[in-house]
Design a protein around this motif. Structure first.
Motif, PDB file in Angstrom:
ATOM      1  N   SER A 271     -37.707  34.947 -24.248  1.00  0.00           N
ATOM      2  CA  SER A 271     -37.212  33.591 -24.020  1.00  0.00           C
ATOM      3  C   SER A 271     -36.901  33.331 -22.554  1.00  0.00           C
ATOM      4  O   SER A 271     -36.903  32.180 -22.104  1.00  0.00           O
ATOM      5  CB  SER A 271     -35.957  33.340 -24.869  1.00  0.00           C
ATOM      6  OG  SER A 271     -34.930  34.259 -24.529  1.00  0.00           O
TER       7      SER A 271
ATOM      8  N   LYS B 174     -41.193  31.120 -28.423  1.00  0.00           N
ATOM      9  CA  LYS B 174     -42.266  30.241 -27.936  1.00  0.00           C
ATOM     10  C   LYS B 174     -43.152  30.981 -26.929  1.00  0.00           C
ATOM     11  O   LYS B 174     -43.500  30.461 -25.872  1.00  0.00           O
ATOM     12  CB  LYS B 174     -41.686  28.970 -27.322  1.00  0.00           C
ATOM     13  CG  LYS B 174     -40.826  28.177 -28.295  1.00  0.00           C
ATOM     14  CD  LYS B 174     -40.167  26.984 -27.636  1.00  0.00           C
ATOM     15  CE  LYS B 174     -39.258  26.253 -28.618  1.00  0.00           C
ATOM     16  NZ  LYS B 174     -38.557  25.110 -28.004  1.00  0.00           N
TER      17      LYS B 174
ATOM     18  N   ARG C  33     -43.117  24.059 -26.035  1.00  0.00           N
ATOM     19  CA  ARG C  33     -42.045  24.304 -25.064  1.00  0.00           C
ATOM     20  C   ARG C  33     -41.407  23.020 -24.563  1.00  0.00           C
ATOM     21  O   ARG C  33     -40.375  23.070 -23.888  1.00  0.00           O
ATOM     22  CB  ARG C  33     -42.598  25.103 -23.885  1.00  0.00           C
ATOM     23  CG  ARG C  33     -42.917  26.554 -24.228  1.00  0.00           C
ATOM     24  CD  ARG C  33     -43.727  27.230 -23.155  1.00  0.00           C
ATOM     25  NE  ARG C  33     -44.075  28.601 -23.531  1.00  0.00           N
ATOM     26  CZ  ARG C  33     -45.010  29.312 -22.929  1.00  0.00           C
ATOM     27  NH1 ARG C  33     -45.694  28.791 -21.915  1.00  0.00           N
ATOM     28  NH2 ARG C  33     -45.266  30.546 -23.330  1.00  0.00           N
ATOM     29  N   GLU C  34     -41.998  21.864 -24.859  1.00  0.00           N
ATOM     30  CA  GLU C  34     -41.389  20.598 -24.476  1.00  0.00           C
ATOM     31  C   GLU C  34     -40.145  20.340 -25.325  1.00  0.00           C
ATOM     32  O   GLU C  34     -40.082  20.729 -26.488  1.00  0.00           O
ATOM     33  CB  GLU C  34     -42.378  19.451 -24.657  1.00  0.00           C
ATOM     34  CG  GLU C  34     -43.549  19.484 -23.683  1.00  0.00           C
ATOM     35  CD  GLU C  34     -44.477  18.302 -23.882  1.00  0.00           C
ATOM     36  OE1 GLU C  34     -44.227  17.528 -24.838  1.00  0.00           O
ATOM     37  OE2 GLU C  34     -45.432  18.165 -23.109  1.00  0.00           O
ATOM     38  N   PRO C  35     -39.126  19.707 -24.767  1.00  0.00           N
ATOM     39  CA  PRO C  35     -37.922  19.420 -25.559  1.00  0.00           C
ATOM     40  C   PRO C  35     -38.225  18.469 -26.705  1.00  0.00           C
ATOM     41  O   PRO C  35     -39.062  17.566 -26.580  1.00  0.00           O
ATOM     42  CB  PRO C  35     -36.972  18.788 -24.529  1.00  0.00           C
ATOM     43  CG  PRO C  35     -37.854  18.293 -23.431  1.00  0.00           C
ATOM     44  CD  PRO C  35     -39.006  19.238 -23.369  1.00  0.00           C
ATOM     45  N   ALA C  36     -37.563  18.677 -27.822  1.00  0.00           N
ATOM     46  CA  ALA C  36     -37.758  17.822 -28.990  1.00  0.00           C
ATOM     47  C   ALA C  36     -37.193  16.433 -28.721  1.00  0.00           C
ATOM     48  O   ALA C  36     -36.251  16.274 -27.934  1.00  0.00           O
ATOM     49  CB  ALA C  36     -37.065  18.444 -30.201  1.00  0.00           C
TER      50      ALA C  36
ATOM     51  N   TRP D 113     -35.252  14.561 -30.397  1.00  0.00           N
ATOM     52  CA  TRP D 113     -33.840  14.412 -30.744  1.00  0.00           C
ATOM     53  C   TRP D 113     -32.912  15.123 -29.752  1.00  0.00           C
ATOM     54  O   TRP D 113     -31.706  14.971 -29.816  1.00  0.00           O
ATOM     55  CB  TRP D 113     -33.561  14.917 -32.149  1.00  0.00           C
ATOM     56  CG  TRP D 113     -34.138  16.279 -32.415  1.00  0.00           C
ATOM     57  CD1 TRP D 113     -33.578  17.474 -32.147  1.00  0.00           C
ATOM     58  CD2 TRP D 113     -35.409  16.558 -33.001  1.00  0.00           C
ATOM     59  NE1 TRP D 113     -34.408  18.496 -32.517  1.00  0.00           N
ATOM     60  CE2 TRP D 113     -35.543  17.966 -33.056  1.00  0.00           C
ATOM     61  CE3 TRP D 113     -36.452  15.759 -33.504  1.00  0.00           C
ATOM     62  CZ2 TRP D 113     -36.674  18.575 -33.579  1.00  0.00           C
ATOM     63  CZ3 TRP D 113     -37.558  16.384 -34.016  1.00  0.00           C
ATOM     64  CH2 TRP D 113     -37.670  17.774 -34.051  1.00  0.00           C
ATOM     65  N   ASP D 114     -33.513  15.931 -28.863  1.00  0.00           N
ATOM     66  CA  ASP D 114     -32.725  16.560 -27.813  1.00  0.00           C
ATOM     67  C   ASP D 114     -32.697  15.726 -26.539  1.00  0.00           C
ATOM     68  O   ASP D 114     -32.085  16.122 -25.549  1.00  0.00           O
ATOM     69  CB  ASP D 114     -33.285  17.953 -27.472  1.00  0.00           C
ATOM     70  CG  ASP D 114     -33.098  18.934 -28.612  1.00  0.00           C
ATOM     71  OD1 ASP D 114     -32.165  18.723 -29.406  1.00  0.00           O
ATOM     72  OD2 ASP D 114     -33.890  19.899 -28.704  1.00  0.00           O
ATOM     73  N   CYS D 115     -33.346  14.561 -26.556  1.00  0.00           N
ATOM     74  CA  CYS D 115     -33.442  13.706 -25.361  1.00  0.00           C
ATOM     75  C   CYS D 115     -32.907  12.311 -25.650  1.00  0.00           C
ATOM     76  O   CYS D 115     -33.495  11.313 -25.238  1.00  0.00           O
ATOM     77  CB  CYS D 115     -34.887  13.621 -24.879  1.00  0.00           C
ATOM     78  SG  CYS D 115     -35.645  15.211 -24.526  1.00  0.00           S
TER      79      CYS D 115
END
Length: 496
Positions: free
Chosen positions: A393, A414, A454-457, A459-461
């Motif tokens: 990680s 990932k 690896r891109e942020p989800a 719902w995390d943005c």
């Protein structure tokens, strides 16, 4: 049980093992295998290890004498391939129940099972595997097998390696002892020659040995017996007439190689078919051993010509991958011969090794790794899943090469992952196998899925209150299309 105990102590006292030779007499009797802890997973028992070594003998019936679950848990646990017979893919078990144990019907049921296999399939031999249950209740497997062999006129081989005897590696060696005691030397070949060799510890995973055998065929070298990969019973029975031997996996069958050298004068060396340099060295060593045994020295020149041709072809194919993989970092979580052979193979094309495990490696394996890496910091005895995940990680490796048990650690981190253990789907031995290994590593690392996962989800943005959520490129294209469409009328579409 006393016979089994004596056999285990004999296996532990292995003069072919450099580490074992350095111990005193008391420590040598203890052996190298760690004791099993009841209720804890130990990576396989002795029964499992024996079955792994012997099941790839393809024309033999493998009969497990014990409860049904023992056979269900060990069947087809290796990706070995066969070029002919398929009998080894059929499961046979006496399926003992509590009633059979209480009534003492174990030996009678075993004899009946041997008779049914003989009548239905007519194999050249039947291998019988006792399990913990049948060993504990005292079934005399040796006597039943001897009586069945006399009665039915075929070889019935007892493989005395019940699970409680020890680890999987001990079972590997006990399987080799069974071949020495009951199979090797029981038949004579019609055409022994000065170019006959044995390959020991080669399992033909995913058909790997089929990439190496054509090279030996071109040199006029005949593989008298490949034990156990794609083997036939008669070939193993005639293995004592080979002139030289190569040990691919010493942790499994070093005792078999040493005792064949003592009994029949078959010299051996340990080598690897992983990587271009190691494959070339293995071919040279085979040719040199045969010459020492009386073969024509001209084979040395033919070997060098073959190596020169095959290396040129392989390096030409690998040239396309060099710029794509140069500087990529690989972490290996495997063991045994792959702990050093794969390391050497990958370093040849410029890949950096950030770590390799030596959990199942011999002292000789570890010394080879130290000579290759020149740094002990890249060698670890055992890495817990938590530590492995932390390393991946933090992007300290670009890909993990391991077995199936750690693939989900890599996926959770990932990170690309490639299977190089027995469950793999691609052969990696020999010159062509090395090209395939590099190709699979390149496909795994360059796969575009890793950029996406690896891109942020979304719902995390989440935006702050009153702030507009930033749109992705695809959302902007869709919005533009909607705006253009909203300015049209029904007349613009004409008649339906």
């Amino acid at each position: 049980m006393s016979l089994l105990r004596a056999k285990i102590q004999d296996v532990f006292n292995e003069p072919g093992c450099e580490k074992n030779r350095g111990k005193d007499a008391k420590a040598r009797k203890v052996g190298c295998s760690r004791p099993l802890t009841p209720g804890a997973a130990a990576g396989g028992c002795a029964f499992d290890g024996a079955k792994i070594v012997l099941q790839p003998i393809t024309d033999v019936a493998h009969l497990v004498h014990g409860p049904l679950a023992c056979e269900g848990n060990s069947w087809d646990n290796r990706g070995a391939a066969s070029s002919g017979p398929t009998l080894w893919r059929t499961s046979f078990t006496t399926d003992l129940t509590e009633l059979d144990v209480v009534m003492g019907q174990g030996e009678r049921k075993l004899f009946k099972g041997i008779r049914e296999i003989k009548e239905a399939y007519g194999p050249p031999a039947i291998f019988v595997y006792p399990t913990c249950v049948t060993a504990l209740i005292g079934d005399d497997i040796e006597a039943v097998c001897q009586r069945a062999a006399e009665k039915f006129g075929l070889a019935v081989v007892p493989v005395n390696a019940p699970g409680f005897a020890g680890s999987k590696n001990l079972g590997n060696k006990l399987a080799g002892e069974a071949l020495l005691d009951h199979v090797i030397g029981t038949a004579e070949p019609d055409d022994p020659g000065p170019y006959d060799i044995n390959i020991l510890g080669e399992f033909n995973l995913s058909g790997e040995f089929w990439l190496v055998k054509p090279l030996l065929d071109r040199l006029g070298i005949r593989v008298r017996a490949c034990i156990p990969g794609d083997a036939r019973y008669f070939d193993i029975a005639c293995a004592h007439r080979a002139r030289a031997a190569m040990v691919v996996c010493s942790t499994a069958l070093i005792n078999l190689a040493r005792k064949m050298d003592e009994r029949w004068g078959i010299p051996f060396f340990e080598g690897s078919f992983y990587g271009i340099t190691d494959t070339s060295d293995a071919l040279r060593n085979i040719a040199e051993l045969l010459v020492k045994q009386g073969a024509d020295p001209e084979i040395l020149g033919r070997t060098e010509v073959l190596i020169s041709e095959e290396e040129a072809i392989a390096w030409k194919k690998l040239a396309a991958y060099r710029p794509r993989l140069a500087g990529k970092r690989v972490l290996l979580n495997t063991g045994g011969v792959k702990s050093w052979s794969v390391v050497h193979a990958l370093m040849e094309i410029g890949i950096e090794i950030v770590g390799t495990s030596v959990k199942k490696s011999t002292v000789e394996d570890k010394e080879r790794i130290k000579q290759i890496l020149k740094d002990d910091n890249h060698i670890f005895e055992q890495m817990a899943a938590r530590e492995l995940y932390a390393m991946l990680s933090e992007h300290k490796a670009d890909i993990l090469l391991s077995g199936g048990r750690t693939q989900f650690v890599a996926l959770k981190a990932k990170t690309p992952w490639l299977d190089i253990n027995q469950e793999r789907q691609h052969p990696y031995a020999g010159y062509d196998g090395m090209v395939e290994l590099v190709r699979q590593i390149d496909l795994a690392i360059q796969n575009p899925i890793w950029c996406q996962v690896r891109e942020p989800a979304p719902w995390d943005c989440q935006p702050a209150v009153g702030e507009e959520l930033p749109r992705t490129k695809s959302e902007n294209v869709t919005l533009h299309a909607v705006q253009e469409f909203s300015g049209t009328t029904a007349a613009d579409f004409g008649e339906c």
